[in-house]
Design a protein around this motif. Structure first.
Motif, PDB file in Angstrom:
ATOM      1  N   TRP A   1       0.855  -1.169   0.000  1.00  0.00           N
ATOM      2  CA  TRP A   1       0.000   0.000   0.000  1.00  0.00           C
ATOM      3  C   TRP A   1       0.893   1.221   0.000  1.00  0.00           C
ATOM      4  N   PHE A   2       1.617   1.420  -1.104  1.00  0.00           N
ATOM      5  CA  PHE A   2       2.457   2.614  -1.225  1.00  0.00           C
ATOM      6  C   PHE A   2       2.590   2.995  -2.683  1.00  0.00           C
ATOM      7  N   TRP A   3       3.094   4.195  -2.899  1.00  0.00           N
ATOM      8  CA  TRP A   3       3.277   4.718  -4.254  1.00  0.00           C
ATOM      9  C   TRP A   3       4.757   4.785  -4.567  1.00  0.00           C
TER      10      TRP A   3
ATOM     11  N   ARG B   1       9.564   8.211  -3.025  1.00  0.00           N
ATOM     12  CA  ARG B   1       8.281   7.878  -2.388  1.00  0.00           C
ATOM     13  C   ARG B   1       7.436   9.132  -2.203  1.00  0.00           C
ATOM     14  N   GLU B   2       7.775  10.164  -2.961  1.00  0.00           N
ATOM     15  CA  GLU B   2       7.019  11.411  -2.878  1.00  0.00           C
ATOM     16  C   GLU B   2       6.992  12.036  -4.265  1.00  0.00           C
TER      17      GLU B   2
ATOM     18  N   HIS C   1      -3.850  19.043   1.662  1.00  0.00           N
ATOM     19  CA  HIS C   1      -4.376  18.804   0.318  1.00  0.00           C
ATOM     20  C   HIS C   1      -3.272  18.524  -0.688  1.00  0.00           C
ATOM     21  N   PHE C   2      -2.029  18.846  -0.301  1.00  0.00           N
ATOM     22  CA  PHE C   2      -0.878  18.475  -1.128  1.00  0.00           C
ATOM     23  C   PHE C   2      -0.480  17.046  -0.795  1.00  0.00           C
ATOM     24  N   ARG C   3      -1.341  16.114  -1.166  1.00  0.00           N
ATOM     25  CA  ARG C   3      -0.964  14.729  -0.933  1.00  0.00           C
ATOM     26  C   ARG C   3      -1.516  13.862  -2.052  1.00  0.00           C
ATOM     27  N   LEU C   4      -0.767  12.828  -2.361  1.00  0.00           N
ATOM     28  CA  LEU C   4      -1.260  11.828  -3.290  1.00  0.00           C
ATOM     29  C   LEU C   4      -1.990  10.795  -2.446  1.00  0.00           C
TER      30      LEU C   4
ATOM     31  N   THR D   1      -0.811   6.957   1.023  1.00  0.00           N
ATOM     32  CA  THR D   1      -0.633   8.350   0.627  1.00  0.00           C
ATOM     33  C   THR D   1       0.838   8.623   0.375  1.00  0.00           C
ATOM     34  N   ALA D   2       1.115   9.720  -0.315  1.00  0.00           N
ATOM     35  CA  ALA D   2       2.496  10.173  -0.495  1.00  0.00           C
ATOM     36  C   ALA D   2       2.471  11.695  -0.492  1.00  0.00           C
TER      37      ALA D   2
END
Ligand SMILES: [Cu+2]
Ligand SMILES: [Cu+2]
Lengths: 240, 615
Positions: free
Chosen positions: A132-134, A146-147, A203-206, A220-221
């Motif tokens: 569960w990661f990007w 990762r960001e 709100h600045f999140r993936l 999230t990232a």
């Protein structure tokens, strides 16, 4: 009889005025940090402006009817025997059809055209979802992260995919969303217009927006939008 | 013994399951495969198990014995025990459906309460993320089942034959079969708690639904069974409405609730198979190594989403059309005015039926489906607001200048109108692609569909329950408690779901166990409001139970309504009408002097209706 129509119409106009005033005054959106967010927010506002008179029309008739045409008797006499004239139904259909067709074109198709007008990108960022990661890669620079870090005012094409189940790429500050589907690559364009970081503004999140199991809500990232110079410095540091 | 048929059903069902499962084990042993694979064993055992249950609970006695020429045993049961049997009386089946689905509604509501406790504060509160996903999925699927079947199966079964002047449904035994397919659905869903749960929501998108716990298999079997029940029910309603209308009950005189059931049944009959097919393909992927949705081996995960929504969007109208019909059925009687623009409204229903089949991909605007499909599906979706608008024309035209009596059923019907209006207007934001790119899969969508389904369909369901309570039970509910229930539920429903629109805009996606801390206070407000909403059903249940047990005797026609069901005693006699009623006028023609809807109790029919459909 005509008096009832007049009073209900005044109530409608009054409610509409209040509704439109509130809609334009209440902050409806979080930070809009991209060109796409501007298009999407103005589409939303247009739909609000058009939707409020529809809402208040029904509301006005309900309020007026309930306050005027009440009967407190157990077995009241009958109301006027009205079946409704075809002309009224036709007028009603014309108005609702007019509204429906109007919103298909504006903001619907117009907004879509604006969002897709420019297929050129200054930067390509690949985003791969897995439970569960990007994983974020910058093919131009050979960076894996990762960001998401982006330069402001540069058009970015995100190429999104997944290695396991369906996920969804969503950055609330950019307003855009596209699913990460195993086996295919989906694309979405973003032009950041404002710098910002996840630490200052969530709100600045993936955020993964498609149910993907146990860690879905935590998938999230952080997203950072930097001035061009700062971005170049970040690239220099992050390069392997 | 009262529960003998149910016990026998359970025993025969267990035998069938063992037979099927045992056969599967045997075949696997012969093929040299590992014998005890739980998922194929459950799936293959389930179908003979289901057959055993249906035969045991009554299909053998009521159906098979006669077919095979064995001596038929038929004992007439007229007390409370008939509710626990394979009974063919549509009024009994209606009550069976209604009580079952109200209980399921309360169960799924309880799951919602657990979810709101968890979401009171950011971070883990009372459960794990895994349990949350399971509870959320259970809430979703049970509420969907309630929305599909509570009005149609419950009130539709009870009221449609009465409203059209028939003695029963066209196929009374198939009607019983549709109902007795429901308990296995509930059992399967509850059993998921012992099979690792399922965490893919009610939508069951693969690949997630192909890699999760075995509970998913139980879910798929449950939904396939439920679909089978809806298809049989739909077939029955279509046949009943087409063939069993009383003499003089022309299409232009058909009560609007009957029209809405007719339209919804058309969708059920033709679309439900798609959902079953999709779920079957998942089972085959999981258990037989097929690769419909496995991208790594040539499958297409997006394919499922198209199949799923090809049913599940029309299904929204299976839920909401009967709700329209029910609210519009009630408005004329409590406004003492004819139903406004009736022929236009009926045309609107069929406009909805048609359009509902060509909008499904609006659920896929962010799915990665080709961009050029966005415009057409946005267009068809927006066009649905035209026939839906006729519902509002009809409702507002009916109450305008009426003589409104704000009894509980009327309050719920008006509450339906208000809530559905919000659901409809917010639907435009989801249908328009640019705004949907942000709103898709957020709490904005959660707010929207709760306004349409709970605010719309559930409010209409309660309107119908209060409206026909005296007819069903022969007793009157408590009006003060009824009004208290309405206001309590209406206010807390709105305070619970309106803030969700804000949450969605401000970055809270749906189906999540945790959220950004900044959204904590709004979530706490929603949770508290949701608990108050949940507690309103205590008022409802106590009113129903107490009134059914010792409420005052209800008159035949407590609302002075014109339609046929009110022209017979409360509760209606077993065969409904002493003789086929003669329909001579419109059902809602209030205010016309000397206008009559039907002559009841006068022998006048052709006798066609007298054929005993019970046997
Ligand atoms: Cu995910
Ligand atoms: Cu839909």
């Amino acid at each position: 009889m005509g008096r009832h129509y007049l009073k209900a119409a005044i109530l409608w106009i009054l409610l509409t005025a209040i509704g439109e005033f509130l809609a334009l005054r209440i902050p409806l959106f979080p930070t809009a940090a991209a060109e796409e967010a501007r298009i999407i927010d103005s589409s939303f506002i247009l739909l609000m402006i058009l939707g409020i008179p529809v809402f208040t029309f029904v509301l006005a008739v309900l309020i007026y009817t309930l306050s005027t045409f009440r009967s407190r008797e157990e077995a009241p006499e009958d109301g006027p025997p009205v079946h409704g004239r075809p002309a009224v139904a036709l007028l009603w259909i014309t108005i609702t059809a007019g509204l429906a067709i109007y919103v298909i074109f504006n903001p619907g198709l117009k907004g879509l055209a604006e969002l897709r007008a420019n297929q050129r990108a200054d930067l390509v960022v690949r985003v791969e979802g897995s439970r569960w990661f990007w994983k974020v890669t910058y093919p131009e620079y050979g960076i894996t992260a990762r960001e998401i870090v982006l330069p402001v005012h540069r058009r970015v094409r995100f190429e999104v995919t997944s290695v396991d189940v369906v996920h969804s790429f969503w950055v609330p500050a950019f307003r855009v969303k596209i699913d990460a589907v195993p086996g295919i690559v989906t694309r979405v364009f973003v032009t950041p217009t404002q710098t910002g970081t996840f630490q200052e503004d969530y709100h600045f999140r993936l955020q993964c927006a498609e149910l993907c199991g146990l860690g879905h809500s935590m998938m999230t990232a952080p997203v950072t939008v930097l001035e061009q110079g700062e971005f170049d410095a970040w690239v220099g540091k992050a390069k392997p | 013994m009262a529960f003998a048929p149910i016990l026998r059903g359970l025993v025969w069902g267990a035998l069938g399951f063992l037979l099927g499962g045992g056969g599967a084990v045997l075949v696997r042993l012969l093929l040299g495969l590992p014998a005890f694979q739980p998922e194929p064993l459950i799936t293959i055992g389930y179908f003979p198990g289901l057959l055993g249950w249906l035969l045991g609970v009554g299909a053998w006695d009521v159906w098979a014995r006669e077919w095979f020429g064995l001596p038929v045993r038929r004992e007439a049961v007229y007390d409370w025990r008939r509710y626990f049997r394979f009974t063919t009386d549509h009024k009994v089946i209606g009550v069976q459906y209604l009580v079952t689905f109200v209980v399921l509604f309360l169960l799924a509501g309880f799951f919602a309460m657990l979810m709101r406790i968890e979401l009171m504060a950011p971070g883990p509160t009372i459960m794990s993320a895994g349990l949350y996903n399971h509870i959320m999925s259970m809430h979703g699927i049970i509420m969907i089942a309630v929305a599909v079947a509570a009005i149609i199966g419950g009130l539709g079964n009870f009221a449609v034959p009465l409203l059209i002047g028939a003695e029963d449904m066209a196929f009374p035994r198939i009607n019983a079969l549709s109902y007795w397919l429901i308990p296995p659905v509930a059992v399967l869903l509850v059993s998921t708690f012992f099979a690792g749960g399922f965490d893919s929501g009610w939508t069951a998108y693969p690949p997630l639904s192909e890699v999760n716990a075995p509970g998913q298999v139980l879910f798929n079997l449950a939904v396939i069974t439920f679909g089978f029940s809806s298809i049989l029910g739909a077939l029955n309603f279509l046949a009943t409405i087409l063939r069993l209308r009383a003499p003089g009950m022309t299409w232009r005189r058909l009560p609007i609730f009957v029209w809405s059931i007719f339209a919804a049944s058309f969708i059920s009959l033709t679309a439900t198979q798609f959902l079953a097919a999709g779920l079957l393909m998942i089972l085959l992927d999981r258990e037989a190594g097929m690769t419909f949705f496995n991208a790594a081996r040539g499958g297409a995960p997006l394919l499922y989403q198209h199949i799923f929504w090809f049913y599940s969007h029309p299904a929204v109208y299976i839920m909401i059309l009967p709700a329209f019909g029910l609210a519009l059925e009630i408005l004329p009687h409590f406004s003492r005015k004819p139903l406004y623009a009736y022929p236009w409204l009926v045309a609107g229903f069929f406009g909805i039926v048609f359009l509902s089949f060509i909008v499904w991909a609006h659920h896929l605007f962010t799915s990665g489906m080709p961009d050029y499909l966005h415009g057409p599906f946005m267009a068809t979706t927006e066009l649905i607001s035209i026939p839906t608008g006729l519902v509002f024309l009809s409702a507002l035209g009916t109450i305008w200048m009426g003589r409104l009596r704000l009894k509980t059923p009327m309050l719920f019907a008006l509450g339906f109108l208000f809530n559905f209006l919000i659901g409809g207007v917010t639907g435009i934001f989801n249908a328009d692609v640019p705004t949907d790119l942000h709103l898709q899969d957020t709490y904005f969508v959660v707010g929207h569909f709760h306004f349409t389904i709970m605010g719309g369909m559930i409010f209409a369901l309660f309107a119908g329950i209060y409206y026909w309570f005296p007819k069903i039970t022969g007793r009157m509910y408590n009006e003060t408690l009824g009004k208290l229930h309405f206001w309590w539920m209406f206010l807390t429903f709105n305070t619970t779901f309106i803030p969700m629109f804000w949450l969605g805009l401000f970055g809270m996606n749906r189906r999540i166990f945790d959220y950004p801390p900044a959204l904590g206070s709004v979530n706490r407000f929603i949770s508290i409001s949701a608990f108050l909403l949940g507690s309103s059903f205590v008022v409802f249940v106590s009113n129903m139970v107490l009134s059914w047990a010792r409420g005052p005797q209800a008159a035949a026609n407590p609302w002075q309504a014109r339609t046929l069901e009110w022209q017979v005693p409360s509760p209606p006699p077993v065969h409904n009408f002493p003789a086929p009623p003669q329909v001579v006028g419109h059902p809602y023609d209030y205010g016309f002097t000397n206008s009559v809807h039907a002559l009841v109790g006068v022998s006048g029919g052709s006798g066609e209706q007298g054929v005993d459909t019970d046997g």
